[in-house]
Motif scaffolding. Structure first.
Motif, PDB file in Angstrom:
ATOM      1  N   GLU A   1     -12.314  17.498  13.086  1.00  0.00           N
ATOM      2  CA  GLU A   1     -12.790  18.454  13.473  1.00  0.00           C
ATOM      3  C   GLU A   1     -14.136  17.819  13.833  1.00  0.00           C
ATOM      4  N   VAL A   2     -14.356  16.326  13.326  1.00  0.00           N
ATOM      5  CA  VAL A   2     -15.521  15.686  13.406  1.00  0.00           C
ATOM      6  C   VAL A   2     -15.499  15.392  15.253  1.00  0.00           C
ATOM      7  N   SER A   3     -14.158  14.627  15.755  1.00  0.00           N
ATOM      8  CA  SER A   3     -14.071  14.745  17.033  1.00  0.00           C
ATOM      9  C   SER A   3     -14.599  16.201  18.250  1.00  0.00           C
ATOM     10  N   SER A   4     -13.973  17.283  17.177  1.00  0.00           N
ATOM     11  CA  SER A   4     -15.327  18.128  18.333  1.00  0.00           C
ATOM     12  C   SER A   4     -16.403  18.544  18.128  1.00  0.00           C
ATOM     13  N   TYR A   5     -17.227  18.116  17.574  1.00  0.00           N
ATOM     14  CA  TYR A   5     -18.549  18.237  17.170  1.00  0.00           C
ATOM     15  C   TYR A   5     -19.388  17.157  17.896  1.00  0.00           C
ATOM     16  N   GLN A   6     -19.461  18.819  18.708  1.00  0.00           N
ATOM     17  CA  GLN A   6     -21.544  17.965  20.114  1.00  0.00           C
ATOM     18  C   GLN A   6     -22.284  18.548  19.249  1.00  0.00           C
ATOM     19  N   LYS A   7     -23.059  17.659  18.405  1.00  0.00           N
ATOM     20  CA  LYS A   7     -24.424  18.305  17.792  1.00  0.00           C
ATOM     21  C   LYS A   7     -24.997  18.446  19.094  1.00  0.00           C
TER      22      LYS A   7
ATOM     23  N   LEU B   1     -16.987  17.865   5.020  1.00  0.00           N
ATOM     24  CA  LEU B   1     -15.211  18.035   4.837  1.00  0.00           C
ATOM     25  C   LEU B   1     -14.318  16.857   4.155  1.00  0.00           C
ATOM     26  N   HIS B   2     -13.982  16.235   4.248  1.00  0.00           N
ATOM     27  CA  HIS B   2     -13.725  15.561   3.144  1.00  0.00           C
ATOM     28  C   HIS B   2     -13.501  16.180   1.919  1.00  0.00           C
ATOM     29  N   ALA B   3     -14.591  15.798   1.002  1.00  0.00           N
ATOM     30  CA  ALA B   3     -14.982  16.750  -0.138  1.00  0.00           C
ATOM     31  C   ALA B   3     -13.580  17.532  -0.562  1.00  0.00           C
ATOM     32  N   TYR B   4     -14.165  18.935   1.017  1.00  0.00           N
ATOM     33  CA  TYR B   4     -14.005  20.233   1.104  1.00  0.00           C
ATOM     34  C   TYR B   4     -12.831  20.241   1.189  1.00  0.00           C
ATOM     35  N   PHE B   5     -11.804  19.778   1.774  1.00  0.00           N
ATOM     36  CA  PHE B   5     -10.193  19.893   2.186  1.00  0.00           C
ATOM     37  C   PHE B   5      -9.653  19.219   0.927  1.00  0.00           C
ATOM     38  N   LEU B   6     -10.121  17.687   0.306  1.00  0.00           N
ATOM     39  CA  LEU B   6      -9.491  17.948  -1.015  1.00  0.00           C
ATOM     40  C   LEU B   6      -9.867  18.401  -2.226  1.00  0.00           C
TER      41      LEU B   6
ATOM     42  N   MET C   1       1.009  -1.539   0.040  1.00  0.00           N
ATOM     43  CA  MET C   1       0.026   0.095  -0.116  1.00  0.00           C
ATOM     44  C   MET C   1       1.082   1.391  -0.387  1.00  0.00           C
ATOM     45  N   GLU C   2       0.630   2.266  -0.522  1.00  0.00           N
ATOM     46  CA  GLU C   2       1.048   3.485  -0.965  1.00  0.00           C
ATOM     47  C   GLU C   2       0.722   5.027  -0.321  1.00  0.00           C
ATOM     48  N   GLU C   3       1.775   5.149   0.802  1.00  0.00           N
ATOM     49  CA  GLU C   3       1.739   6.580   1.756  1.00  0.00           C
ATOM     50  C   GLU C   3       2.161   7.737   0.199  1.00  0.00           C
ATOM     51  N   ILE C   4       0.891   8.157   0.668  1.00  0.00           N
ATOM     52  CA  ILE C   4       0.804   9.942   0.941  1.00  0.00           C
ATOM     53  C   ILE C   4       0.762  11.077   2.369  1.00  0.00           C
ATOM     54  N   HIS C   5       1.663  11.744   1.826  1.00  0.00           N
ATOM     55  CA  HIS C   5       1.681  12.713   2.462  1.00  0.00           C
ATOM     56  C   HIS C   5       1.274  14.046   2.596  1.00  0.00           C
ATOM     57  N   SER C   6       0.066  13.457   3.130  1.00  0.00           N
ATOM     58  CA  SER C   6      -1.625  14.962   3.098  1.00  0.00           C
ATOM     59  C   SER C   6      -2.399  14.896   4.697  1.00  0.00           C
ATOM     60  N   ASN C   7      -2.195  16.539   5.218  1.00  0.00           N
ATOM     61  CA  ASN C   7      -2.835  16.301   6.473  1.00  0.00           C
ATOM     62  C   ASN C   7      -4.584  16.201   5.942  1.00  0.00           C
ATOM     63  N   VAL C   8      -5.497  15.796   5.199  1.00  0.00           N
ATOM     64  CA  VAL C   8      -6.605  16.639   5.138  1.00  0.00           C
ATOM     65  C   VAL C   8      -7.059  15.098   6.127  1.00  0.00           C
ATOM     66  N   LEU C   9      -6.684  13.923   6.198  1.00  0.00           N
ATOM     67  CA  LEU C   9      -7.411  13.018   7.174  1.00  0.00           C
ATOM     68  C   LEU C   9      -7.600  13.649   9.183  1.00  0.00           C
ATOM     69  N   GLN C  10      -6.302  14.334   9.113  1.00  0.00           N
ATOM     70  CA  GLN C  10      -6.216  14.951  10.522  1.00  0.00           C
ATOM     71  C   GLN C  10      -7.131  15.981  10.504  1.00  0.00           C
TER      72      GLN C  10
ATOM     73  N   LEU D   1     -21.892  29.547   3.381  1.00  0.00           N
ATOM     74  CA  LEU D   1     -21.362  28.454   4.319  1.00  0.00           C
ATOM     75  C   LEU D   1     -20.590  28.110   5.182  1.00  0.00           C
ATOM     76  N   SER D   2     -19.778  27.982   6.873  1.00  0.00           N
ATOM     77  CA  SER D   2     -19.112  27.906   6.900  1.00  0.00           C
ATOM     78  C   SER D   2     -18.803  26.758   7.426  1.00  0.00           C
ATOM     79  N   ILE D   3     -17.765  25.697   7.708  1.00  0.00           N
ATOM     80  CA  ILE D   3     -17.628  24.732   8.746  1.00  0.00           C
ATOM     81  C   ILE D   3     -18.575  24.256   9.817  1.00  0.00           C
ATOM     82  N   GLU D   4     -19.013  25.799  10.543  1.00  0.00           N
ATOM     83  CA  GLU D   4     -19.278  25.832  11.614  1.00  0.00           C
ATOM     84  C   GLU D   4     -20.813  25.903  11.510  1.00  0.00           C
TER      85      GLU D   4
END
Length: 383
Positions: free
Chosen positions: A27-33, A253-258, A13-22, A50-53
């Protein structure tokens, strides 16, 4: 010896350097719906961009009280950017052999289903039958595993597909950049990958073994496809596996950051809900009602107004008919999820149950009666 971590790559499996996953996971971990208020939802609805918030607010439970307002704004944006056009496509399953075990999927290894793989002659027969309906876009699918559907086999199928269709996409196991380059060289333009759930702990529990178990390798699949020159990529979570608000947030957000990293990328968002499978008819989408499902789709549109939103035949016909006038811009038609059904008798079992069994002609009739314009292809091929 215990199982490997879902974050541990296999040697191939090829690893690439990307900060999208991070960025997405942060953002998801901080989401208190539960913390969002009506005022925050109204502020998000009134915002120009529309912002992320704001996205988090529109996906929250309290936003379900404003579904009519969500639908109104989503419809306005859909009409502004897409007019009355609805793009049609159909999936073609090349093989249902699978080397991964994922508990929600009918193709999972060990499930007692009829397995099959199309030969080149059968691929041509299936494609001709589909093309004869007037469709000009096809999505090629396989199970998770290279043993019965190698990269070269899929590339050959893409090359054959270009003889029959203007647009060819794939929804197969994730690949390395050079492998996606081979598909692209043979006519593939789009790659769709479902992360299924962005909750790594839940992901680990439901992906028992196989290449699909490696969470970050799958997550970065779209970026590797773009590095290979693909025109566009699709994203999706299987709503109902985990908290659907969080999975919907992560998908957007995956789509947005990419896209921020690859500005010219064509985005496509899908939001399939869990469906029963052979061997497990009890699978259901938990609390993802049609109303909450529509809320997710409207939030997608408001956050990513230029993205295609795809609604599959997992959803019932009446529901699909309603949402194409609000938010969906791409739907499947004349669908068969078994192996070999387009041109003859089914020779391999399906991945999941569908709800909308209408033919291409029936879908075209419905669109015409709704004053919508069917689009068979969004590109002109210059040889």
């Amino acid at each position: 010896m215990g199982k490997k971590s879902v974050f541990e790559y296999e040697s191939n499996m090829e690893e690439i350097h990307s900060n999208v996953l991070q960025n997405v996971l942060a953002e998801v971990s901080s989401y208190q719906k539960q913390n969002y208020t009506q005022a925050e939802v109204l502020k998000a609805l009134r915002s120009e961009n529309l912002s992320i918030e704001g996205l988090k607010a529109l996906l929250s439970p309290v936003a379900s009280e404003f579904l009519e307002e969500l639908a109104f704004k989503a419809r306005m944006l859909t009409k502004r950017h897409f007019g009355n056009s609805i793009t049609l496509f159909t999936p073609l399953y090349l093989s249902n052999y699978c080397e991964s075990k994922c508990v929600y999927c009918g193709f999972q290894k060990g499930n007692a289903i009829a397995r099959s793989k199309l030969s080149e002659i059968e691929i041509r027969a299936e494609m001709k039958a589909i093309a004869d309906t007037g469709l000009q876009e096809v999505l090629l699918l396989t199970g998770e595993g290279r043993e019965h559907a190698s990269v070269e086999y899929i590339a050959r199928a893409c090359k054959i597909a270009k003889e029959y269709f203007k647009v060819v996409g794939v929804e197969v196991y994730v690949m390395n950049v050079d492998e996606y380059e081979l598909l692209h060289k043979n006519g593939c333009e789009f790659v769709t990958i479902y992360q299924e759930t962005y909750n790594a702990n839940k992901y680990e529990k439901i992906h028992i073994f196989g290449e699909k178990r490696v969470f970050p390798y799958r997550f970065n699949g779209q970026e590797r496809a773009l590095k290979a020159g693909m025109r566009g990529v699709g994203f999706g979570a299987l709503l109902g596996i985990d908290e659907f608000e969080k999975d919907a947030l992560a998908t957007a957000l995956h789509a947005y950051f990419l896209q921020k990293a690859y500005p010219h990328t064509e985005l496509s968002l899908s939001a399939p809900r869990l469906r029963p499978i052979l061997g497990n008819r009890k699978i259901s989408p938990k609390d993802v009602t049609e109303a909450r499902f529509l809320q997710v789709l409207c939030a997608y549109r408001i956050f990513l107004p230029f993205a295609n939103i795809v609604v599959s035949t997992r959803e019932r016909a009446e529901f699909r008919d309603k949402i194409i006038d609000i938010v969906a811009t791409k739907i499947s038609a004349g669908v068969s999820v078994g192996i070999g059904e387009h041109s003859g008798e089914k020779k391999g079992d399906e991945q999941f149950e569908i709800s909308d069994h209408r033919s291409v002609d029936e879908i075209l009739t419905m669109l015409k009666s709704s004053n919508l314009q069917a689009v068979m292809s969004d590109s002109i091929y210059v040889g």
